[in-house]
Design an enzyme around this catalytic site. Structure first.
Site, short mmCIF file in Angstrom:
data_model
loop_
_atom_site.label_atom_id
_atom_site.label_comp_id
_atom_site.label_asym_id
_atom_site.label_seq_id
_atom_site.Cartn_x
_atom_site.Cartn_y
_atom_site.Cartn_z
N ASN A 1 0.85 -1.19 0.00
CA ASN A 1 0.00 0.00 0.00
C ASN A 1 0.88 1.24 0.00
O ASN A 1 2.11 1.15 -0.08
CB ASN A 1 -0.94 -0.02 1.21
CG ASN A 1 -0.17 -0.14 2.52
OD1 ASN A 1 0.58 0.74 2.91
ND2 ASN A 1 -0.36 -1.27 3.21
N ASP B 1 -4.84 -6.03 4.74
CA ASP B 1 -5.94 -6.82 5.31
C ASP B 1 -5.92 -8.26 4.81
O ASP B 1 -6.37 -9.17 5.52
CB ASP B 1 -7.28 -6.18 4.95
CG ASP B 1 -7.47 -4.83 5.63
OD1 ASP B 1 -6.99 -4.67 6.77
OD2 ASP B 1 -8.08 -3.93 5.02
N PHE C 1 -4.78 3.99 14.45
CA PHE C 1 -4.86 4.94 13.34
C PHE C 1 -5.84 4.39 12.31
O PHE C 1 -5.94 3.17 12.12
CB PHE C 1 -3.49 5.14 12.69
CG PHE C 1 -2.68 6.25 13.29
CD1 PHE C 1 -2.43 7.42 12.59
CD2 PHE C 1 -2.15 6.12 14.57
CE1 PHE C 1 -1.69 8.44 13.14
CE2 PHE C 1 -1.41 7.12 15.14
CZ PHE C 1 -1.17 8.29 14.42
N LYS D 1 -14.68 1.65 14.95
CA LYS D 1 -13.40 0.97 15.15
C LYS D 1 -12.89 1.14 16.57
O LYS D 1 -12.42 0.17 17.18
CB LYS D 1 -12.37 1.50 14.15
CG LYS D 1 -11.01 0.82 14.25
CD LYS D 1 -10.05 1.30 13.15
CE LYS D 1 -10.48 0.78 11.80
NZ LYS D 1 -9.44 1.06 10.77
N LYS E 1 -12.63 -2.37 18.77
CA LYS E 1 -11.28 -2.88 19.01
C LYS E 1 -10.73 -2.50 20.39
O LYS E 1 -9.57 -2.73 20.67
CB LYS E 1 -10.35 -2.40 17.90
CG LYS E 1 -10.84 -2.88 16.53
CD LYS E 1 -9.85 -2.62 15.42
CE LYS E 1 -10.41 -3.16 14.09
NZ LYS E 1 -9.44 -3.03 12.99
#
Length: 399
Positions: free
Chosen positions: A209, A278, A322, A336, A340
């Site tokens: 990425n 991912d 992040f 998120k 998490k």
């Protein structure tokens, strides 16, 4: 980085003097008060007026100039500073300091200094590697002085090799790391993940990425400057690690997961800036896959969610995530941070100018489990790094 610090810059006669002018400017921008001492040789390259204007303070050049208040000038200069940095440090000033010679204002201040002394060598490659110069440097290191190693490249004399003044950013980081070694994060251990991961299809091709590691390296450097022990788990990047940071180099998401889980029990804070893939190819080919047909299908499998796994295991640790988004920023970020089990999340819209991958700036929102969203203006990633750590300390103090 250097707010409130008093720094004395000793300037000697080398072609890199012009970089010392920029260093003084950078020190001022980072909040330091700067006073400059110039040797007679340095004045052959740059006039004292230049440093006076840049520093906003008088420049000192003469050992025997009498002080109007009756004080001994070199003792006053040596005692009223947090750090003395010599830039550029020629073979001459290094030799004089190593032998205890004090025959001008700067060499006398060096001898009288009780603060840390930093030398930033810059000279011809053959001079730098001369055994006498190397011996003098080792002598000074043994006496507690510090050095920022010169860089490699083309020198003013036309030669190639080691001898050019280190990059100013490297010098600043080293100075800040030393001055802040007893800072507000002393006694803490911080784990930072940074950079992208790469997921191989075969020995030649891989999936990755746009992550560059700039944000993570800025956080790691800031944490080290503030006195913490720092473990930086980094994917592939061209960045130089910050001074004083332990680097664990990884490539794949599985390797990063393993490294993070190994160190997680012994850290106090995790700041997870890494851009982790991912998915990965189910099986990487041992040999290069040859081109055939008009289509190529690869079975992909899901990588472990490092952040989620940390959220399940955390006990005393603070966990900062992040999120790079391209839409519905606050909704996605809030989901998120709750799912998490994060203490807060740093979210940015990478489509905004000044906030994308590879930039030196960022525009973020700090998102908290209770639904609080704190938008921050565009700022340099180095500044944002300290802002994030300020928030970490604030949350720790509330526990």
């Amino acid at each position: 980085m250097l707010t409130g610090k008093k720094i004395t810059v000793g300037v000697t006669g080398g072609i890199a003097v012009f970089k010392a002018v920029q260093l003084v400017s950078d020190l001022k921008k980072n909040g330091a008060g700067v006073q400059v001492i110039m040797t007679r040789s340095a004045q052959e390259f740059v006039r004292p007026l230049t440093f006076q204007v840049i520093s906003g303070n008088r420049v000192y050049t003469d050992l025997f100039e009498s002080a109007p208040d009756g004080k001994v000038r070199h003792i006053e200069l040596a005692g009223g500073t947090d750090l003395l940095v010599v830039v550029p440090a020629t073979a001459n000033i290094i030799g004089k300091a190593a032998c205890g010679i004090a025959d001008d204002l700067l060499s006398t201040v060096i001898l009288a200094a009780t603060c840390p002394v930093f030398f930033c060598p810059a000279m011809n490659v053959n001079m730098y590697h001369n055994r006498v110069v190397q011996r003098n440097m080792e002598t000074l290191r043994g006496l507690g002085c510090h050095f920022v190693e010169p860089g490699v490249g083309r020198l003013a004399c036309g030669a190639e090799g080691r001898g050019r003044l280190a990059e100013l950013e490297v010098i600043l980081e080293n100075l800040a790391a030393l001055l802040n070694s007893g800072g507000d994060m002393k006694g803490m251990t911080v784990l930072v993940t940074a950079g992208p991961t790469v997921e191989p299809f075969d020995p030649v091709r891989y999936l990755t990425n746009r992550g560059t590691g700039k944000m993570g390296y800025a956080v790691a450097g800031a944490a080290a400057r503030r006195g913490s022990e720092v473990i930086l788990v980094s994917g592939p990047t061209s960045l130089k690690p910050p001074p004083g940071v332990k680097v664990i180099a990884v490539e794949t998401a599985l390797q990063m997961h393993h490294a993070v889980m190994e160190y997680f029990p012994v850290v106090d804070v995790v700041v997870k800036t890494a851009a982790v893939a991912d998915y990965r190819p189910e099986a990487a080919a041992v040999k290069k896959i040859k081109k055939h047909g008009d289509r190529w299908s690869v079975e992909m499998v899901k990588n472990p969610d490092i952040l989620a796994d940390l959220g399940k295991k955390k006990k005393k640790q603070l966990l900062v995530g992040f999120a790079a988004e391209t839409g519905d920023l606050e909704v996605n970020a809030l989901n998120k941070v709750r799912e998490k089990n994060l203490d807060f999340l740093v979210a940015n819209d990478v489509t905004l100018p000044g906030a994308g991958f590879g930039t030196d700036t960022n525009i973020v929102k700090l998102v908290y489990p209770d639904g609080t969203v704190l938008p921050l203006p565009e700022m340099k990633k180095s500044v944002l790094a300290d802002r994030i750590l300020d928030e970490v300390l604030s949350l720790r103090n509330m526990v």
